[in-house]
Design a protein around this motif. Sequence first.
Motif, mmCIF file in Angstrom:
data_model
loop_
_atom_site.group_PDB
_atom_site.id
_atom_site.type_symbol
_atom_site.label_atom_id
_atom_site.label_comp_id
_atom_site.label_asym_id
_atom_site.label_seq_id
_atom_site.Cartn_x
_atom_site.Cartn_y
_atom_site.Cartn_z
ATOM 1 N N ASP A 272 0.862 -1.178 0.000
ATOM 2 C CA ASP A 272 0.000 0.000 0.000
ATOM 3 C C ASP A 272 0.900 1.229 0.000
ATOM 4 O OD1 ASP A 272 -1.998 1.840 0.209
ATOM 5 O OD2 ASP A 272 -2.609 1.276 2.250
ATOM 6 N N ASP A 273 0.920 1.967 -1.124
ATOM 7 C CA ASP A 273 1.805 3.127 -1.255
ATOM 8 C C ASP A 273 1.378 4.294 -0.368
ATOM 9 O OD1 ASP A 273 3.493 1.923 -3.072
ATOM 10 O OD2 ASP A 273 2.307 2.569 -4.813
ATOM 11 N N ASN B 235 3.049 -6.264 2.707
ATOM 12 C CA ASN B 235 2.758 -7.600 3.220
ATOM 13 C C ASN B 235 3.684 -8.594 2.536
ATOM 14 O OD1 ASN B 235 0.598 -6.811 4.870
ATOM 15 N ND2 ASN B 235 -0.797 -6.840 3.133
ATOM 16 N N TYR B 236 4.365 -9.394 3.346
ATOM 17 C CA TYR B 236 5.307 -10.377 2.837
ATOM 18 C C TYR B 236 4.869 -11.775 3.234
ATOM 19 C CZ TYR B 236 8.633 -6.623 1.897
ATOM 20 O OH TYR B 236 9.256 -5.513 1.414
#
Length: 105
Positions: A11-12, A18-19
């Motif tokens: 989310d910029d 999220n990894y």
Amino acid sequence: TKHSKKLIGMDDKSNISNYKYTDLVEICPLCREDLLYLPRKVATKMGNIGRVVLVKSISNLIHFVDPLTGQTANMSPEAFWREPLRPVVTAARSRLTRFVVLGRD
């Protein structure tokens, strides 16, 4: 062991990523009290221990004992994975029966 990290989403606006993490671990197929028949070359490298050995314990090293002489030897994980050993008899409690030898002829 192998570790990997893969980006799933980002989310910029809020600077949140999220990894997905994945760990691969290879576990030694030997167990305590397994009976092994060592190749001649491996037995010589481990200090001329007998070729029939029992696995005494497994920690950061694999510890062997010769049941006939009581001689002990160790094997590093790197040496084990170069030449993996397979047990002749595994110490599965459900398949083994304990015997006591009272005498011999």
